[in-house]
Write a protein that holds these residues in place. Structure first.
Motif, PDB file in Angstrom:
ATOM      1  N   ILE A   8       0.849  -1.188   0.000  1.00 23.98           N
ATOM      2  CA  ILE A   8       0.000   0.000   0.000  1.00 23.98           C
ATOM      3  C   ILE A   8       0.886   1.239   0.000  1.00 23.98           C
ATOM      4  CG2 ILE A   8      -1.957  -1.129   1.096  1.00 23.98           C
ATOM      5  CD1 ILE A   8      -1.187   0.174   3.725  1.00 23.98           C
ATOM      6  N   GLY A   9       0.373   2.296  -0.575  1.00 20.63           N
ATOM      7  CA  GLY A   9       1.103   3.551  -0.662  1.00 20.63           C
ATOM      8  C   GLY A   9       1.010   4.361   0.618  1.00 20.63           C
ATOM      9  N   ILE A  10       1.813   5.400   0.677  1.00 20.08           N
ATOM     10  CA  ILE A  10       1.885   6.243   1.875  1.00 20.08           C
ATOM     11  C   ILE A  10       0.548   6.926   2.172  1.00 20.08           C
ATOM     12  CG2 ILE A  10       2.792   8.256   0.644  1.00 20.08           C
ATOM     13  CD1 ILE A  10       4.036   7.247   4.093  1.00 20.08           C
ATOM     14  N   ASP A  11      -0.178   7.350   1.126  1.00 12.57           N
ATOM     15  CA  ASP A  11      -1.463   8.022   1.359  1.00 12.57           C
ATOM     16  C   ASP A  11      -2.478   7.075   1.993  1.00 12.57           C
ATOM     17  OD1 ASP A  11      -0.695  10.561   0.373  1.00 12.57           O
ATOM     18  OD2 ASP A  11      -1.032   9.892  -1.687  1.00 12.57           O
ATOM     19  N   GLU A  12      -2.564   5.863   1.467  1.00 11.86           N
ATOM     20  CA  GLU A  12      -3.491   4.884   2.029  1.00 11.86           C
ATOM     21  C   GLU A  12      -3.069   4.477   3.441  1.00 11.86           C
ATOM     22  OE1 GLU A  12      -5.391   0.477   1.196  1.00 11.86           O
ATOM     23  OE2 GLU A  12      -4.189   1.407  -0.368  1.00 11.86           O
ATOM     24  N   LEU A  13      -1.771   4.284   3.647  1.00 13.11           N
ATOM     25  CA  LEU A  13      -1.280   3.928   4.976  1.00 13.11           C
ATOM     26  C   LEU A  13      -1.617   5.029   5.981  1.00 13.11           C
ATOM     27  CD1 LEU A  13       0.313   2.030   6.829  1.00 13.11           C
ATOM     28  CD2 LEU A  13       2.371   3.286   6.172  1.00 13.11           C
ATOM     29  N   LYS A  29      12.715   8.391   8.945  1.00  3.47           N
ATOM     30  CA  LYS A  29      14.042   9.016   8.967  1.00  3.47           C
ATOM     31  C   LYS A  29      14.762   8.783  10.303  1.00  3.47           C
ATOM     32  CE  LYS A  29      16.213  13.169   7.285  1.00  3.47           C
ATOM     33  NZ  LYS A  29      16.012  14.434   6.596  1.00  3.47           N
ATOM     34  N   LYS A  30      13.981   8.722  11.389  1.00  3.66           N
ATOM     35  CA  LYS A  30      14.548   8.493  12.727  1.00  3.66           C
ATOM     36  C   LYS A  30      14.618   7.004  13.075  1.00  3.66           C
ATOM     37  CE  LYS A  30      12.967  12.888  14.589  1.00  3.66           C
ATOM     38  NZ  LYS A  30      12.140  13.535  15.609  1.00  3.66           N
ATOM     39  N   ASP A  31      14.383   6.127  12.089  1.00  3.41           N
ATOM     40  CA  ASP A  31      14.365   4.677  12.299  1.00  3.41           C
ATOM     41  C   ASP A  31      13.370   4.246  13.367  1.00  3.41           C
ATOM     42  OD1 ASP A  31      16.220   3.984  10.317  1.00  3.41           O
ATOM     43  OD2 ASP A  31      17.906   4.438  11.653  1.00  3.41           O
ATOM     44  N   LYS A  32      12.225   4.902  13.396  1.00  4.73           N
ATOM     45  CA  LYS A  32      11.175   4.568  14.360  1.00  4.73           C
ATOM     46  C   LYS A  32       9.904   4.086  13.671  1.00  4.73           C
ATOM     47  CE  LYS A  32      12.898   7.510  17.952  1.00  4.73           C
ATOM     48  NZ  LYS A  32      13.221   6.737  19.091  1.00  4.73           N
ATOM     49  N   PHE A  33      10.042   3.656  12.407  1.00  7.34           N
ATOM     50  CA  PHE A  33       8.911   3.150  11.643  1.00  7.34           C
ATOM     51  C   PHE A  33       9.470   2.321  10.498  1.00  7.34           C
ATOM     52  CE2 PHE A  33       5.117   3.306   8.986  1.00  7.34           C
ATOM     53  CZ  PHE A  33       4.104   3.270   9.936  1.00  7.34           C
ATOM     54  N   PRO A  34       8.768   1.263  10.089  1.00  2.00           N
ATOM     55  CA  PRO A  34       9.254   0.453   8.956  1.00  2.00           C
ATOM     56  C   PRO A  34       9.442   1.302   7.698  1.00  2.00           C
ATOM     57  CG  PRO A  34       7.433  -0.646  10.055  1.00  2.00           C
ATOM     58  CD  PRO A  34       7.521   0.736  10.638  1.00  2.00           C
ATOM     59  N   LYS A  35      10.553   1.078   7.003  1.00  4.52           N
ATOM     60  CA  LYS A  35      10.889   1.873   5.819  1.00  4.52           C
ATOM     61  C   LYS A  35      10.066   1.527   4.588  1.00  4.52           C
ATOM     62  CE  LYS A  35      15.748   2.498   7.042  1.00  4.52           C
ATOM     63  NZ  LYS A  35      15.736   3.763   7.646  1.00  4.52           N
ATOM     64  N   GLY A  36       9.519   0.331   4.527  1.00  2.00           N
ATOM     65  CA  GLY A  36       8.810  -0.081   3.331  1.00  2.00           C
ATOM     66  C   GLY A  36       9.805  -0.343   2.202  1.00  2.00           C
ATOM     67  N   VAL A  37       9.319  -0.321   0.982  1.00  2.00           N
ATOM     68  CA  VAL A  37      10.174  -0.545  -0.187  1.00  2.00           C
ATOM     69  C   VAL A  37       9.864   0.538  -1.215  1.00  2.00           C
ATOM     70  CG1 VAL A  37      10.363  -3.033   0.122  1.00  2.00           C
ATOM     71  CG2 VAL A  37       8.498  -2.127  -1.246  1.00  2.00           C
ATOM     72  N   LYS A  38      10.853   0.864  -2.032  1.00  2.00           N
ATOM     73  CA  LYS A  38      10.632   1.831  -3.095  1.00  2.00           C
ATOM     74  C   LYS A  38      10.449   1.092  -4.413  1.00  2.00           C
ATOM     75  CE  LYS A  38      12.298   6.270  -1.746  1.00  2.00           C
ATOM     76  NZ  LYS A  38      13.139   7.400  -2.121  1.00  2.00           N
ATOM     77  N   VAL A  39       9.367   1.422  -5.104  1.00  2.00           N
ATOM     78  CA  VAL A  39       9.065   0.848  -6.409  1.00  2.00           C
ATOM     79  C   VAL A  39       8.760   2.017  -7.342  1.00  2.00           C
ATOM     80  CG1 VAL A  39       7.517  -0.652  -7.717  1.00  2.00           C
ATOM     81  CG2 VAL A  39       8.109  -1.240  -5.360  1.00  2.00           C
ATOM     82  N   ASN A  40       9.564   2.134  -8.394  1.00  2.00           N
ATOM     83  CA  ASN A  40       9.395   3.243  -9.341  1.00  2.00           C
ATOM     84  C   ASN A  40       9.357   4.600  -8.646  1.00  2.00           C
ATOM     85  OD1 ASN A  40       9.350   1.527 -11.569  1.00  2.00           O
ATOM     86  ND2 ASN A  40       7.144   1.239 -11.418  1.00  2.00           N
ATOM     87  N   GLY A  41      10.198   4.779  -7.633  1.00  3.77           N
ATOM     88  CA  GLY A  41      10.297   6.053  -6.929  1.00  3.77           C
ATOM     89  C   GLY A  41       9.233   6.302  -5.882  1.00  3.77           C
ATOM     90  N   LYS A  42       8.320   5.360  -5.690  1.00  6.11           N
ATOM     91  CA  LYS A  42       7.266   5.517  -4.682  1.00  6.11           C
ATOM     92  C   LYS A  42       7.521   4.559  -3.538  1.00  6.11           C
ATOM     93  CE  LYS A  42       3.597   7.033  -7.706  1.00  6.11           C
ATOM     94  NZ  LYS A  42       2.195   6.885  -8.067  1.00  6.11           N
ATOM     95  N   ARG A  43       7.309   5.046  -2.327  1.00  2.65           N
ATOM     96  CA  ARG A  43       7.477   4.201  -1.154  1.00  2.65           C
ATOM     97  C   ARG A  43       6.187   3.440  -0.896  1.00  2.65           C
ATOM     98  NH1 ARG A  43      11.520   4.072   2.322  1.00  2.65           N
ATOM     99  NH2 ARG A  43      12.271   6.094   1.644  1.00  2.65           N
ATOM    100  N   LEU A  44       6.319   2.129  -0.813  1.00  2.29           N
ATOM    101  CA  LEU A  44       5.174   1.259  -0.563  1.00  2.29           C
ATOM    102  C   LEU A  44       5.444   0.425   0.684  1.00  2.29           C
ATOM    103  CD1 LEU A  44       4.642   0.044  -4.230  1.00  2.29           C
ATOM    104  CD2 LEU A  44       3.372   1.844  -3.048  1.00  2.29           C
ATOM    105  N   SER A  49       4.020  -5.983   7.687  1.00  2.00           N
ATOM    106  CA  SER A  49       5.173  -5.377   8.384  1.00  2.00           C
ATOM    107  C   SER A  49       4.721  -4.269   9.327  1.00  2.00           C
ATOM    108  CB  SER A  49       6.167  -4.798   7.374  1.00  2.00           C
ATOM    109  OG  SER A  49       6.714  -5.809   6.585  1.00  2.00           O
ATOM    110  N   ILE A  50       3.740  -3.508   8.893  1.00  3.69           N
ATOM    111  CA  ILE A  50       3.216  -2.425   9.741  1.00  3.69           C
ATOM    112  C   ILE A  50       2.525  -3.018  10.967  1.00  3.69           C
ATOM    113  CG2 ILE A  50       1.678  -0.427   9.839  1.00  3.69           C
ATOM    114  CD1 ILE A  50       4.178  -0.129   7.969  1.00  3.69           C
ATOM    115  N   LYS A  51       1.723  -4.064  10.755  1.00  4.69           N
ATOM    116  CA  LYS A  51       1.058  -4.733  11.882  1.00  4.69           C
ATOM    117  C   LYS A  51       2.078  -5.278  12.868  1.00  4.69           C
ATOM    118  CE  LYS A  51      -2.858  -6.232   9.103  1.00  4.69           C
ATOM    119  NZ  LYS A  51      -3.504  -7.409   8.505  1.00  4.69           N
ATOM    120  N   GLU A  52       3.133  -5.917  12.365  1.00  5.37           N
ATOM    121  CA  GLU A  52       4.180  -6.474  13.227  1.00  5.37           C
ATOM    122  C   GLU A  52       4.875  -5.370  14.021  1.00  5.37           C
ATOM    123  OE1 GLU A  52       6.746  -8.723  10.653  1.00  5.37           O
ATOM    124  OE2 GLU A  52       5.197 -10.221  10.247  1.00  5.37           O
TER     125      GLU A  52
END
Length: 68
Positions: A8-13, A29-44, A49-52
């Motif tokens: 899911i994208g940042i807006d939906e999250l 940025k402060k390493d206090k949240f999962p980084k997700g993955v970047k796909v085509n320049g978008k963070r998903l 992982s968020i639930k965990e």
């Protein structure tokens, strides 16, 4: 066999967990949240992982994985 995971994208999250997307970026940025993955320049993010992450801090959340 290829197995796909829902992303899911940042807006939906942001809507799902009730945090402003800029707050999420600050926490990443402060390493206090999962980084997700970047796909085509978008963070998903992987909803699992968020639930965990939230379980590790003692919070039970539900994130829609249907993309709706």
């Amino acid at each position: 066999m290829i197995q796909f995971e829902t992303l899911i994208g940042i807006d939906e999250l942001s809507k799902e967990i009730g945090l402003n997307k800029y707050t999420i970026y600050k926490k990443i940025k402060k390493d206090k949240f999962p980084k997700g993955v970047k796909v085509n320049g978008k963070r998903l993010f992987k909803p699992e992982s968020i639930k965990e992450y939230y379980q590790t801090i003692g919070v039970d959340i539900t994130i829609s994985e249907s993309g709706n």
